[in-house]
Design a protein around this motif. Sequence first.
Motif, mmCIF file in Angstrom:
data_model
loop_
_atom_site.group_PDB
_atom_site.id
_atom_site.type_symbol
_atom_site.label_atom_id
_atom_site.label_comp_id
_atom_site.label_asym_id
_atom_site.label_seq_id
_atom_site.Cartn_x
_atom_site.Cartn_y
_atom_site.Cartn_z
ATOM 1 N N ILE A 17 -10.822 -4.029 21.155
ATOM 2 C CA ILE A 17 -9.474 -3.519 20.891
ATOM 3 C C ILE A 17 -9.307 -2.192 21.611
ATOM 4 N N ASP A 18 -8.054 -1.755 21.781
ATOM 5 C CA ASP A 18 -7.802 -0.481 22.463
ATOM 6 C C ASP A 18 -7.874 0.678 21.466
ATOM 7 N N ASN A 19 -7.832 1.893 22.006
ATOM 8 C CA ASN A 19 -8.011 3.095 21.189
ATOM 9 C C ASN A 19 -6.925 3.262 20.142
ATOM 10 N N ASP A 20 -5.670 2.995 20.520
ATOM 11 C CA ASP A 20 -4.560 3.160 19.571
ATOM 12 C C ASP A 20 -4.691 2.204 18.392
ATOM 13 N N THR A 21 -5.080 0.963 18.684
ATOM 14 C CA THR A 21 -5.253 -0.031 17.621
ATOM 15 C C THR A 21 -6.386 0.370 16.689
ATOM 16 N N LEU A 22 -7.499 0.806 17.277
ATOM 17 C CA LEU A 22 -8.645 1.222 16.466
ATOM 18 C C LEU A 22 -8.286 2.439 15.613
ATOM 19 N N ASP A 23 -7.573 3.384 16.187
ATOM 20 C CA ASP A 23 -7.170 4.578 15.452
ATOM 21 C C ASP A 23 -6.334 4.214 14.226
ATOM 22 N N LYS A 24 -5.412 3.259 14.393
ATOM 23 C CA LYS A 24 -4.569 2.816 13.280
ATOM 24 C C LYS A 24 -5.392 2.100 12.216
ATOM 25 N N ILE A 25 -6.321 1.254 12.657
ATOM 26 C CA ILE A 25 -7.163 0.517 11.707
ATOM 27 C C ILE A 25 -7.989 1.471 10.848
ATOM 28 N N VAL A 26 -8.610 2.459 11.499
ATOM 29 C CA VAL A 26 -9.454 3.418 10.775
ATOM 30 C C VAL A 26 -8.621 4.265 9.816
ATOM 31 N N LYS A 27 -7.462 4.756 10.294
ATOM 32 C CA LYS A 27 -6.612 5.577 9.430
ATOM 33 C C LYS A 27 -6.084 4.768 8.248
ATOM 34 N N ASP A 28 -5.666 3.525 8.499
ATOM 35 C CA ASP A 28 -5.187 2.673 7.397
ATOM 36 C C ASP A 28 -6.286 2.459 6.368
ATOM 37 N N ALA A 29 -7.505 2.217 6.854
ATOM 38 C CA ALA A 29 -8.626 1.973 5.938
ATOM 39 C C ALA A 29 -8.916 3.212 5.094
ATOM 40 N N LEU A 30 -8.890 4.390 5.716
ATOM 41 C CA LEU A 30 -9.167 5.631 4.987
ATOM 42 C C LEU A 30 -8.070 5.930 3.969
ATOM 43 N N PHE A 31 -6.835 5.578 4.299
ATOM 44 C CA PHE A 31 -5.755 5.714 3.318
ATOM 45 C C PHE A 31 -6.061 4.849 2.094
ATOM 46 N N LYS A 32 -6.473 3.633 2.337
ATOM 47 C CA LYS A 32 -6.716 2.690 1.245
ATOM 48 C C LYS A 32 -7.925 3.082 0.406
ATOM 49 N N LEU A 33 -8.845 3.839 1.003
ATOM 50 C CA LEU A 33 -10.017 4.295 0.260
ATOM 51 C C LEU A 33 -9.746 5.598 -0.483
ATOM 52 N N SER A 34 -8.591 6.214 -0.211
ATOM 53 C CA SER A 34 -8.241 7.465 -0.866
ATOM 54 C C SER A 34 -7.900 7.215 -2.323
ATOM 55 N N VAL A 35 -7.865 8.271 -3.093
ATOM 56 C CA VAL A 35 -7.551 8.172 -4.514
ATOM 57 C C VAL A 35 -6.196 7.507 -4.682
ATOM 58 N N VAL A 36 -6.141 6.514 -5.538
ATOM 59 C CA VAL A 36 -4.891 5.785 -5.757
ATOM 60 C C VAL A 36 -4.487 5.910 -7.213
ATOM 61 N N ASP A 37 -3.181 5.877 -7.440
ATOM 62 C CA ASP A 37 -2.661 5.885 -8.792
ATOM 63 C C ASP A 37 -2.855 4.490 -9.367
ATOM 64 N N GLU A 38 -3.515 4.398 -10.515
ATOM 65 C CA GLU A 38 -3.817 3.090 -11.077
ATOM 66 C C GLU A 38 -2.606 2.485 -11.780
ATOM 67 N N LYS A 39 -1.560 2.231 -11.005
ATOM 68 C CA LYS A 39 -0.376 1.566 -11.533
ATOM 69 C C LYS A 39 -0.176 0.282 -10.755
ATOM 70 N N ILE A 81 0.843 -1.193 0.000
ATOM 71 C CA ILE A 81 0.000 0.000 0.000
ATOM 72 C C ILE A 81 0.875 1.239 0.000
ATOM 73 N N ASP A 82 0.599 2.151 -0.901
ATOM 74 C CA ASP A 82 1.346 3.397 -0.971
ATOM 75 C C ASP A 82 0.620 4.441 -0.124
ATOM 76 N N TYR A 83 1.051 4.601 1.124
ATOM 77 C CA TYR A 83 0.397 5.535 2.029
ATOM 78 C C TYR A 83 0.866 6.967 1.736
ATOM 79 N N GLU A 84 0.024 7.741 1.094
ATOM 80 C CA GLU A 84 0.398 9.110 0.766
ATOM 81 C C GLU A 84 -0.462 10.126 1.515
ATOM 82 N N TYR A 85 -1.763 9.996 1.402
ATOM 83 C CA TYR A 85 -2.632 10.960 2.051
ATOM 84 C C TYR A 85 -4.047 10.401 2.117
ATOM 85 N N ILE A 86 -4.858 11.014 2.974
ATOM 86 C CA ILE A 86 -6.274 10.649 3.043
ATOM 87 C C ILE A 86 -7.056 11.628 2.176
ATOM 88 N N ASP A 87 -7.853 11.103 1.286
ATOM 89 C CA ASP A 87 -8.684 11.943 0.427
ATOM 90 C C ASP A 87 -9.903 12.385 1.240
#
Length: 274
Positions: A249-271, A47-53
């Motif tokens: 799960i604890d707050n830190d784990t949930l925070d990471k899960i949500v942020k990771d998911a939002l990164f993956k839902l952000s606009v991605v370069d189709e390469k 996963i190319d983590y760049e930004y959250i759309d």
Amino acid sequence: MKLFSLEKYLLKNLDMTEEDFKKLVLEISEPLELELPEDRKLTDEEIDYEYIDLLVTETLENLKDDVCTCEKDCGVADCCGTRVEKNLKKVYQIALYMLRDGILYQDLTQEGVIGLMKAHELFEDDKDFKLYKDYYIARAMFNYIESYANYRKTAFKEYAEYEIHKESHPKISLKDKSKSEELKKLEKENKEKHIEEMKQLEKRAEYQFDYLNLKYRLGEREIEAISLYFGLDGHKRKNFSEIENIMKIDNDTLDKIVKDALFKLSVVDEKVEL
């Protein structure tokens, strides 16, 4: 029927007409069960983590609830929108399960909305609409992903074919004429090596872009967290504290899960690297 089973069935019946598909869902006559296969999820390294759309987040924030209770309070029909508008959350939830690498989440949800509108047109009875709408949403998304996979396979195949058959003639000066045979031999070896590399590339593309080999962008826990946080499961939105208790799960784990998911839902370069 489970979602993955529906996808495999559609793959075997790509020429299915709208009439045939309607007969199928009427015969199934049970809700579509959402699921993810266990072994085809992208790793963090892929996963190319760049930004959250922020557009994705804003869209999810503004989706209407699936169930409208205002009619009993104000007596105004469709005061919270049509049944299409009130079921947009279901489109966005199913897209979480079907999202593959290289596919834009927003594009996939737009296709799902088309499927939702198709079901709205076909089923006047609210009970039938509620039962069968998920199949039409999933089918529209399936068609989009299948077209994407075929497009990628064709593109790589055409590139490989071009590279295999193109001619290259190195320039040889008069003083290098004595070495021409050696250069021709080297050119031939390089050409043969290049052709073999292109054939291998073509094979990898054929395999990698097979529908059933496309990797999923999200995992089960990411889907669960996003669904609970934005109320995509048809229930009231949950806050972090409630989600922590539900997912244990604890707050830190949930925070990471949500942020990771939002990164993956952000606009991605189709390469896609081969």
